[in-house]
Design a protein around this motif. Structure first.
Motif, PDB file in Angstrom:
ATOM      1  N   SER A  59      36.642  31.854  46.310  1.00 53.62           N
ATOM      2  CA  SER A  59      37.437  31.572  45.058  1.00 53.62           C
ATOM      3  C   SER A  59      38.414  30.153  45.200  1.00 53.62           C
ATOM      4  O   SER A  59      38.445  30.380  43.752  1.00 53.62           O
ATOM      5  CB  SER A  59      38.746  32.636  45.263  1.00 53.62           C
TER       6      SER A  59
ATOM      7  N   ASP B 194      35.146  35.190  39.021  1.00 56.00           N
ATOM      8  CA  ASP B 194      36.032  36.211  40.357  1.00 56.00           C
ATOM      9  C   ASP B 194      35.625  36.869  40.417  1.00 56.00           C
ATOM     10  O   ASP B 194      35.919  38.152  40.918  1.00 56.00           O
ATOM     11  CB  ASP B 194      36.971  35.119  41.039  1.00 56.00           C
ATOM     12  N   GLU B 195      34.736  37.581  41.187  1.00 53.42           N
ATOM     13  CA  GLU B 195      34.108  39.318  41.850  1.00 53.42           C
ATOM     14  C   GLU B 195      34.535  40.148  40.723  1.00 53.42           C
ATOM     15  O   GLU B 195      35.285  40.863  41.140  1.00 53.42           O
ATOM     16  CB  GLU B 195      34.285  39.388  42.875  1.00 53.42           C
TER      17      GLU B 195
HETATM   18 MG    MG Z   1      37.183  36.053  46.283  1.00 54.72          MG
END
Ligand code: MG
Ligand code: ADP
Length: 245
Positions: free
Chosen positions: A45, A165-166
Protein backbone atom coordinates in the motif's frame (compact mmCIF):
# COMPACT_ATOMS: atom_id res chain seq x y z
CA UNK A 1 10.61 -1.10 -23.44
CA UNK A 2 9.07 2.24 -24.42
CA UNK A 3 9.57 5.24 -22.14
CA UNK A 4 8.09 4.16 -18.77
CA UNK A 5 4.95 5.94 -17.59
CA UNK A 6 5.97 5.27 -13.98
CA UNK A 7 9.52 5.10 -12.74
CA UNK A 8 10.71 4.52 -9.18
CA UNK A 9 14.42 4.90 -8.72
CA UNK A 10 16.13 3.94 -5.46
CA UNK A 11 13.07 4.95 -3.49
CA UNK A 12 13.38 4.86 0.29
CA UNK A 13 10.72 5.70 2.80
CA UNK A 14 10.56 5.61 6.57
CA UNK A 15 7.68 5.91 9.00
CA UNK A 16 9.63 7.42 11.88
CA UNK A 17 12.42 4.91 12.52
CA UNK A 18 10.73 2.19 10.51
CA UNK A 19 12.26 1.66 7.07
CA UNK A 20 9.18 0.72 5.06
CA UNK A 21 10.42 0.98 1.43
CA UNK A 22 14.00 -0.08 0.81
CA UNK A 23 15.70 1.07 -2.35
CA UNK A 24 12.79 0.26 -4.63
CA UNK A 25 13.26 0.29 -8.37
CA UNK A 26 10.35 -0.17 -10.72
CA UNK A 27 9.58 0.82 -14.29
CA UNK A 28 6.08 0.48 -15.65
CA UNK A 29 5.46 0.69 -19.40
CA UNK A 30 2.40 2.50 -20.77
CA UNK A 31 -0.59 0.11 -20.86
CA UNK A 32 1.26 -2.40 -18.71
CA UNK A 33 -0.79 -4.29 -16.11
CA UNK A 34 0.96 -5.20 -12.92
CA UNK A 35 -0.27 -7.22 -9.99
CA UNK A 36 1.52 -6.68 -6.68
CA UNK A 37 1.34 -9.29 -3.97
CA UNK A 38 3.12 -10.04 -0.73
CA UNK A 39 2.56 -10.54 2.98
CA UNK A 40 0.61 -8.05 5.04
CA UNK A 41 2.90 -5.23 6.14
CA UNK A 42 5.38 -5.67 3.28
CA UNK A 43 4.84 -2.12 1.98
CA UNK A 44 2.47 -2.72 -0.96
CA UNK A 45 0.00 0.00 0.00
CA UNK A 46 2.78 2.39 0.88
CA UNK A 47 4.40 1.91 -2.50
CA UNK A 48 1.28 2.55 -4.53
CA UNK A 49 0.25 5.45 -2.29
CA UNK A 50 3.64 7.04 -2.99
CA UNK A 51 2.85 6.94 -6.72
CA UNK A 52 0.08 9.52 -6.31
CA UNK A 53 1.68 11.21 -3.32
CA UNK A 54 -0.83 10.09 -0.73
CA UNK A 55 2.44 9.21 1.00
CA UNK A 56 5.73 11.00 0.67
CA UNK A 57 9.04 9.22 0.04
CA UNK A 58 12.24 10.58 1.55
CA UNK A 59 14.92 9.37 -0.88
CA UNK A 60 15.08 8.53 -4.54
CA UNK A 61 12.92 9.57 -7.44
CA UNK A 62 9.37 8.86 -8.48
CA UNK A 63 8.47 10.05 -11.97
CA UNK A 64 4.91 9.67 -13.22
CA UNK A 65 4.07 10.49 -16.82
CA UNK A 66 7.17 12.62 -17.14
CA UNK A 67 6.64 14.59 -13.93
CA UNK A 68 8.76 14.06 -10.84
CA UNK A 69 6.90 13.94 -7.53
CA UNK A 70 8.22 16.61 -5.24
CA UNK A 71 6.60 18.96 -2.77
CA UNK A 72 5.47 21.14 -5.66
CA UNK A 73 1.68 21.21 -5.30
CA UNK A 74 1.12 21.99 -8.96
CA UNK A 75 2.94 18.81 -9.91
CA UNK A 76 1.06 16.76 -7.35
CA UNK A 77 -2.24 18.06 -8.72
CA UNK A 78 -1.16 17.29 -12.27
CA UNK A 79 -0.24 13.75 -11.34
CA UNK A 80 -3.43 13.14 -9.37
CA UNK A 81 -5.38 14.08 -12.48
CA UNK A 82 -3.62 11.32 -14.40
CA UNK A 83 -3.81 8.70 -11.67
CA UNK A 84 -7.04 7.15 -10.40
CA UNK A 85 -7.15 5.14 -7.21
CA UNK A 86 -9.55 2.53 -5.89
CA UNK A 87 -9.27 1.56 -2.23
CA UNK A 88 -10.27 -1.44 -0.20
CA UNK A 89 -13.01 0.55 1.53
CA UNK A 90 -14.59 2.36 -1.47
CA UNK A 91 -14.36 5.85 0.16
CA UNK A 92 -17.60 7.12 -1.42
CA UNK A 93 -19.32 10.17 0.04
CA UNK A 94 -22.24 8.69 1.99
CA UNK A 95 -24.44 11.83 1.86
CA UNK A 96 -24.28 12.07 -1.94
CA UNK A 97 -26.03 9.94 -4.52
CA UNK A 98 -24.06 7.68 -6.80
CA UNK A 99 -24.42 10.18 -9.63
CA UNK A 100 -23.27 13.05 -7.40
CA UNK A 101 -20.26 11.02 -6.28
CA UNK A 102 -19.35 10.49 -9.93
CA UNK A 103 -19.77 14.09 -11.10
CA UNK A 104 -18.11 15.86 -8.18
CA UNK A 105 -14.52 15.56 -9.48
CA UNK A 106 -15.32 16.24 -13.14
CA UNK A 107 -17.38 19.36 -12.28
CA UNK A 108 -15.16 20.86 -9.57
CA UNK A 109 -11.69 19.70 -10.57
CA UNK A 110 -11.96 19.31 -14.34
CA UNK A 111 -14.52 22.18 -14.69
CA UNK A 112 -16.79 20.13 -16.93
CA UNK A 113 -20.38 21.33 -17.45
CA UNK A 114 -22.78 19.40 -15.20
CA UNK A 115 -24.80 17.87 -18.04
CA UNK A 116 -21.65 16.59 -19.72
CA UNK A 117 -20.33 15.17 -16.43
CA UNK A 118 -23.64 13.38 -15.85
CA UNK A 119 -23.62 11.88 -19.32
CA UNK A 120 -20.09 10.61 -18.76
CA UNK A 121 -21.07 9.25 -15.34
CA UNK A 122 -23.97 7.31 -16.84
CA UNK A 123 -21.68 5.90 -19.52
CA UNK A 124 -19.35 4.52 -16.86
CA UNK A 125 -22.18 3.26 -14.66
CA UNK A 126 -23.32 1.27 -17.67
CA UNK A 127 -19.83 -0.01 -18.13
CA UNK A 128 -19.76 -1.32 -14.54
CA UNK A 129 -23.34 -2.58 -15.06
CA UNK A 130 -25.25 -0.56 -12.47
CA UNK A 131 -26.86 2.38 -14.31
CA UNK A 132 -30.09 1.72 -12.39
CA UNK A 133 -28.34 2.67 -9.12
CA UNK A 134 -27.53 6.24 -10.20
CA UNK A 135 -29.90 8.00 -7.82
CA UNK A 136 -29.33 5.84 -4.76
CA UNK A 137 -27.03 6.60 -1.86
CA UNK A 138 -23.94 4.41 -1.29
CA UNK A 139 -25.44 2.94 1.90
CA UNK A 140 -28.30 1.49 -0.14
CA UNK A 141 -25.90 -0.53 -2.30
CA UNK A 142 -24.12 -3.83 -1.71
CA UNK A 143 -20.36 -3.79 -1.18
CA UNK A 144 -19.77 -5.08 -4.70
CA UNK A 145 -21.96 -2.35 -6.15
CA UNK A 146 -20.23 0.31 -4.07
CA UNK A 147 -16.84 -0.83 -5.28
CA UNK A 148 -18.07 -0.71 -8.89
CA UNK A 149 -19.25 2.86 -8.23
CA UNK A 150 -15.77 3.66 -6.91
CA UNK A 151 -14.22 2.26 -10.10
CA UNK A 152 -16.66 4.25 -12.24
CA UNK A 153 -15.86 7.36 -10.22
CA UNK A 154 -12.17 6.99 -11.02
CA UNK A 155 -12.90 6.41 -14.70
CA UNK A 156 -14.94 9.63 -14.87
CA UNK A 157 -11.69 11.53 -14.28
CA UNK A 158 -10.28 9.90 -17.42
CA UNK A 159 -7.03 8.76 -15.81
CA UNK A 160 -4.07 7.33 -17.68
CA UNK A 161 -3.14 5.11 -14.75
CA UNK A 162 -5.32 3.23 -12.30
CA UNK A 163 -4.08 2.08 -8.91
CA UNK A 164 -6.08 -0.54 -7.04
CA UNK A 165 -5.32 -1.38 -3.42
CA UNK A 166 -6.92 -4.70 -2.52
CA UNK A 167 -10.21 -3.72 -4.18
CA UNK A 168 -11.95 -6.99 -3.36
CA UNK A 169 -10.56 -7.88 0.05
CA UNK A 170 -13.36 -6.17 2.01
CA UNK A 171 -16.11 -7.82 -0.05
CA UNK A 172 -18.22 -10.83 0.75
CA UNK A 173 -17.08 -13.76 -1.41
CA UNK A 174 -20.13 -13.70 -3.67
CA UNK A 175 -19.36 -10.10 -4.66
CA UNK A 176 -15.71 -10.54 -5.50
CA UNK A 177 -16.39 -11.87 -8.98
CA UNK A 178 -18.60 -8.99 -10.12
CA UNK A 179 -15.86 -6.52 -9.24
CA UNK A 180 -13.06 -8.61 -10.77
CA UNK A 181 -15.11 -9.04 -13.96
CA UNK A 182 -15.37 -5.28 -14.31
CA UNK A 183 -11.62 -4.92 -13.77
CA UNK A 184 -10.82 -7.63 -16.31
CA UNK A 185 -13.01 -5.88 -18.86
CA UNK A 186 -11.34 -2.59 -18.10
CA UNK A 187 -7.94 -4.15 -18.63
CA UNK A 188 -8.94 -5.84 -21.86
CA UNK A 189 -10.90 -3.01 -23.45
CA UNK A 190 -8.78 0.01 -22.55
CA UNK A 191 -5.10 0.65 -22.85
CA UNK A 192 -4.99 1.91 -19.31
CA UNK A 193 -1.92 1.30 -17.21
CA UNK A 194 -2.97 -0.66 -14.12
CA UNK A 195 -1.23 -1.45 -10.85
CA UNK A 196 -3.26 -3.68 -8.63
CA UNK A 197 -2.45 -4.96 -5.17
CA UNK A 198 -4.40 -8.18 -4.87
CA UNK A 199 -4.09 -11.79 -3.88
CA UNK A 200 -6.67 -12.86 -6.46
CA UNK A 201 -4.41 -15.14 -8.42
CA UNK A 202 -6.98 -16.02 -11.09
CA UNK A 203 -7.23 -12.34 -11.86
CA UNK A 204 -3.45 -12.03 -11.94
CA UNK A 205 -3.11 -14.90 -14.41
CA UNK A 206 -5.83 -13.49 -16.61
CA UNK A 207 -4.79 -9.85 -16.91
CA UNK A 208 -1.33 -9.21 -15.52
CA UNK A 209 1.65 -8.70 -17.77
CA UNK A 210 3.83 -8.97 -14.69
CA UNK A 211 3.42 -10.08 -11.08
CA UNK A 212 5.58 -8.48 -8.42
CA UNK A 213 6.20 -10.03 -5.02
CA UNK A 214 7.12 -7.70 -2.17
CA UNK A 215 8.43 -8.56 1.27
CA UNK A 216 9.93 -6.32 3.98
CA UNK A 217 9.78 -3.24 1.76
CA UNK A 218 11.59 -4.77 -1.20
CA UNK A 219 10.70 -6.30 -4.51
CA UNK A 220 11.89 -9.87 -4.06
CA UNK A 221 10.80 -11.38 -7.34
CA UNK A 222 8.88 -10.46 -10.47
CA UNK A 223 7.87 -12.37 -13.55
CA UNK A 224 5.12 -13.03 -16.07
CA UNK A 225 2.18 -14.63 -14.22
CA UNK A 226 2.58 -18.22 -15.40
CA UNK A 227 6.29 -18.30 -14.64
CA UNK A 228 5.72 -16.51 -11.34
CA UNK A 229 3.08 -18.93 -10.06
CA UNK A 230 4.33 -22.16 -11.61
CA UNK A 231 8.03 -21.69 -11.05
CA UNK A 232 8.80 -19.20 -8.27
CA UNK A 233 12.51 -18.81 -7.64
CA UNK A 234 12.86 -17.44 -4.13
CA UNK A 235 12.10 -19.32 -0.95
CA UNK A 236 10.04 -16.43 0.41
CA UNK A 237 7.92 -16.37 -2.75
CA UNK A 238 7.38 -20.12 -2.53
CA UNK A 239 6.40 -19.86 1.11
CA UNK A 240 3.98 -17.03 0.40
CA UNK A 241 2.37 -18.84 -2.53
CA UNK A 242 2.04 -22.02 -0.51
CA UNK A 243 0.05 -20.03 2.06
CA UNK A 244 -2.37 -18.36 -0.33
CA UNK A 245 -2.95 -20.94 -3.06
MG1 MG B 1 -2.09 -2.76 2.13
P1 ADP C 1 0.87 -3.71 3.08
O1 ADP C 1 -0.03 -2.87 2.23
O2 ADP C 1 1.83 -4.53 2.28
O3 ADP C 1 0.11 -4.55 4.06
P2 ADP C 1 1.65 -1.19 4.25
O4 ADP C 1 2.31 -0.42 3.17
O5 ADP C 1 0.26 -0.82 4.60
O6 ADP C 1 1.79 -2.74 3.94
O7 ADP C 1 2.51 -1.07 5.58
C1 ADP C 1 3.86 -1.43 5.64
C2 ADP C 1 4.35 -1.25 7.06
O8 ADP C 1 4.33 0.12 7.40
C3 ADP C 1 3.52 -1.97 8.11
O9 ADP C 1 4.40 -2.48 9.08
C4 ADP C 1 2.66 -0.87 8.69
O10 ADP C 1 2.35 -1.13 10.04
C5 ADP C 1 3.55 0.34 8.56
N1 ADP C 1 2.77 1.58 8.36
C6 ADP C 1 1.86 1.79 7.39
N2 ADP C 1 1.35 3.03 7.45
C7 ADP C 1 1.95 3.63 8.50
C8 ADP C 1 1.88 4.93 9.09
N3 ADP C 1 1.06 5.88 8.58
N4 ADP C 1 2.66 5.18 10.16
C9 ADP C 1 3.50 4.25 10.64
N5 ADP C 1 3.64 3.00 10.15
C10 ADP C 1 2.89 2.70 9.09
Amino acid sequence: MSEPIIRLQNVNKWYGQFHVLKDLNLEVAPSERIVICGPSGSGKSTMIRCINRLEEHQEGQIIVDGTELTNDLKQIEAIRRDVGMVFQHFNLFPHMTVLENLTLGPVWVLKRPKAEAEATAMKYLERVRIPEQANKFPGQLSGGQQQRVAIARSLCMNPKIMLFDEPTSALDPEMVKEVLDVMVELAEETGMTMLCVTHEMGFARKVADRVIFMDYGQIIEQNAPDAFFDDPKHERTKLFLSQIL
